[in-house]
Design a protein around this motif. Structure first.
Motif, PDB file in Angstrom:
ATOM      1  N   LEU A  60      50.672  57.857 -49.197  1.00 10.56           N
ATOM      2  CA  LEU A  60      51.521  56.589 -49.347  1.00 10.56           C
ATOM      3  C   LEU A  60      52.756  56.669 -48.286  1.00 10.56           C
ATOM      4  N   LYS A  61      52.524  55.828 -48.289  1.00 10.40           N
ATOM      5  CA  LYS A  61      54.141  55.275 -47.039  1.00 10.40           C
ATOM      6  C   LYS A  61      55.634  56.079 -46.973  1.00 10.40           C
ATOM      7  N   THR A  88      49.218  46.921 -44.890  1.00 13.86           N
ATOM      8  CA  THR A  88      49.782  46.990 -46.258  1.00 13.86           C
ATOM      9  C   THR A  88      49.439  45.665 -46.743  1.00 13.86           C
ATOM     10  N   THR A 111      49.102  51.516 -43.803  1.00 15.09           N
ATOM     11  CA  THR A 111      48.620  52.659 -44.142  1.00 15.09           C
ATOM     12  C   THR A 111      47.959  53.666 -43.017  1.00 15.09           C
ATOM     13  N   GLN A 327      49.028  59.293 -55.655  1.00 15.19           N
ATOM     14  CA  GLN A 327      50.565  59.983 -55.646  1.00 15.19           C
ATOM     15  C   GLN A 327      50.946  61.558 -55.208  1.00 15.19           C
ATOM     16  N   THR A 330      51.813  62.761 -51.721  1.00 15.36           N
ATOM     17  CA  THR A 330      53.763  62.212 -51.336  1.00 15.36           C
ATOM     18  C   THR A 330      54.186  62.567 -52.265  1.00 15.36           C
ATOM     19  N   THR A 417      55.730  46.589 -54.320  1.00 15.07           N
ATOM     20  CA  THR A 417      54.571  47.096 -53.233  1.00 15.07           C
ATOM     21  C   THR A 417      55.963  48.393 -53.493  1.00 15.07           C
ATOM     22  N   GLU A 418      56.941  48.308 -52.463  1.00 11.64           N
ATOM     23  CA  GLU A 418      57.320  49.418 -52.001  1.00 11.64           C
ATOM     24  C   GLU A 418      58.006  50.568 -52.781  1.00 11.64           C
ATOM     25  N   HIS A 421      54.405  52.545 -53.364  1.00 13.58           N
ATOM     26  CA  HIS A 421      54.683  53.277 -52.586  1.00 13.58           C
ATOM     27  C   HIS A 421      55.587  54.318 -52.335  1.00 13.58           C
TER      28      HIS A 421
END
Length: 446
Positions: A60-61, A88, A111, A327, A330, A417-418, A421
């Motif tokens: 993820l970002k 993304t 991404t 996840q 990250t 979306t944030e 991520h």
């Protein structure tokens, strides 16, 4: 003033979390040793000890940003090695029940798509550039050594048939399963932490393919989220060597077959034909590899009133998540960031490592809260094992209305979306203006 907190640190496990931890610790200890059970290849290859590494992985970002704090050159090195950049919410088509697909909107970040072996190989290569990090393969840790009752001062391990010992000021357990940590608690007479499990029994199948020239180019990746009734979903991501990684999965042991015709037929049962249309004329580049994941698990180390000094578990040892949410890597990277802050605060202290584990367990709870809440959404499947949260129905009702709002409202879509991520906390979606709109939608549908 010296930033050193000790002479020697040892990390058990050379996954992404273990490697990033070792790189971080190299700034605070004279020497860092990483002990890994597997052998290492001189190129990106799956490791025997990580059977899930053949499945699709997502960084993820937020994970990339945290790793860039440890490895500033990582993004450039990944692209040089073959990672594929995708925008993304523009290039990655997301299909969710009732929203097939989400609107394409540019939120300004990318991404990087690649296989797990490629990511791990690049991170490992960058880690070994540090002169004070010694990465040792084919090492099986057998026991942590205690001194003075509840202090870990070293460990024993086997390498190529020979028994060895090593001493350390700090030992980090990044072994995923955490057996050494749990056995050490037993030896210290400390009760093991309570565990919360969410039994999903998800089964994956993944293969590499060359897509047909006739395949859709409206997307560069696909995420097909399962409906509660079927539990079947899948992913298509571009990766190195001009190939595509296709992962199909089913909840509660309803996974895809490992033969090609059965694998393709499984994708045809999805709500949409997006993945099937990409697969039916694709050329396989190897076999279908299956992997079963029984449950998300959270160990409540933060509730312990005692913990051995000189020992610190990290990553999956503390909390592991259904891989479908992408996840794990990250969260591990975010935990490394928390550890950096704690170590910085202890520079110059008389006993800088005292109480480190307890402080770490408490500090990472905010890191774990959001991904664990998403893991709890697996209770939408009737057969999911575990204690369903008391407010689960209300949470799902709110989430459903929030997603319908996000389809129409680009600002809410960006925030969602944030959050997905892990770049922003879920509390941003509880803004009074958003809650008011969501509540109105719920009222209108009842």
């Amino acid at each position: 003033m010296s930033r050193l907190l000790g002479t020697h640190a040892v990390v058990i496990g050379a996954g992404i979390g273990g490697l990033a931890t070792a790189k971080l610790l190299s700034s605070y200890f004279t020497d860092v040793t990483v002990l890994e059970r597997d052998a290492f290849a001189d190129r990106a290859e799956p490791r025997v000890g990580t059977p899930h590494c053949r499945q699709a992985h997502v960084l993820l970002k937020a994970g990339l940003l945290e790793l860039l704090n440890v490895y500033p050159e990582l993004e450039r090195e990944l692209e040089l090695a073959g990672a594929v950049r995708a925008r993304t919410a523009v290039d990655i088509m997301i299909e969710t029940p009732g929203i097939d697909p989400w609107p394409q909107r540019d939120f300004g970040f990318d991404t990087l798509c690649m296989t797990r072996p490629l990511l791990e190989f690049v991170v490992r290569s960058l880690t070994t550039r540090e002169a004070n990090i010694d990465l040792q393969p084919q090492c099986r840790v057998t026991k942590l050594q205690l001194s003075g009752g509840q202090r870990v001062t070293g460990l024993t391990y086997e390498q190529t048939g020979a028994a060895r010992e090593i001493t350390a000021d700090l030992i980090v357990d990044a072994s995923s399963r955490g057996n050494m940590t749990l056995e050490t608690l037993d030896a210290c007479g400390i009760a093991r932490p309570d565990e919360t499990d969410i039994g999903v029994d998800i089964v994956y199948g993944t293969g590499l393919f060359r897509l047909s020239e006739n395949a859709s180019r409206k997307w560069r990746g696909v995420i097909h989220r399962p409906a509660a009734a079927s539990g079947r979903g899948g992913f298509v991501f571009p990766c190195e060597n001009d190939s595509w990684q296709v992962t199909l999965n089913g909840m509660h042991n309803d996974g895809p077959p490992d033969d090609l015709p059965g694998f393709i037929a499984f994708s045809r049962t999805f709500r949409t034909s997006t993945i099937y249309d990409a697969l039916r004329d694709a050329t396989p580049l190897g076999t279908i590899n299956r992997f079963a994941f029984p449950s998300s698990r959270r160990r409540r180390f933060e509730a312990l009133t005692a913990f051995p000094e000189g020992l610190l578990p990290i990553g999956d040892v503390i909390c592991r998540f259904n891989p479908a949410f992408g996840q794990g890597m990250t969260v591990a990277a975010q935990e490394v960031s928390v550890l950096r802050r704690l170590l910085d605060e202890r520079v110059g202290a008389a006993a800088p490592l005292e109480g480190l584990a307890g402080a770490f367990f408490k500090a990472i709870q905010n890191v774990l809260a959001a991904p664990w809440s998403l893991a709890e959404s697996d209770f939408m499947y009737e057969k999911t094992r575990g204690a369903r949260p008391a407010d689960f129905a209300q949470r799902m009702q709110f989430t459903g209305a929030l997603m319908r709002l996000a389809v129409e409202d680009a600002g809410v879509h960006r925030l969602l979306t944030e959050v997905n991520h892990l770049m922003a906390p879920p509390t941003v979606l509880r803004d009074p203006a958003i809650v008011q709109k969501v509540t109105a939608r719920i009222a209108a549908s009842t």
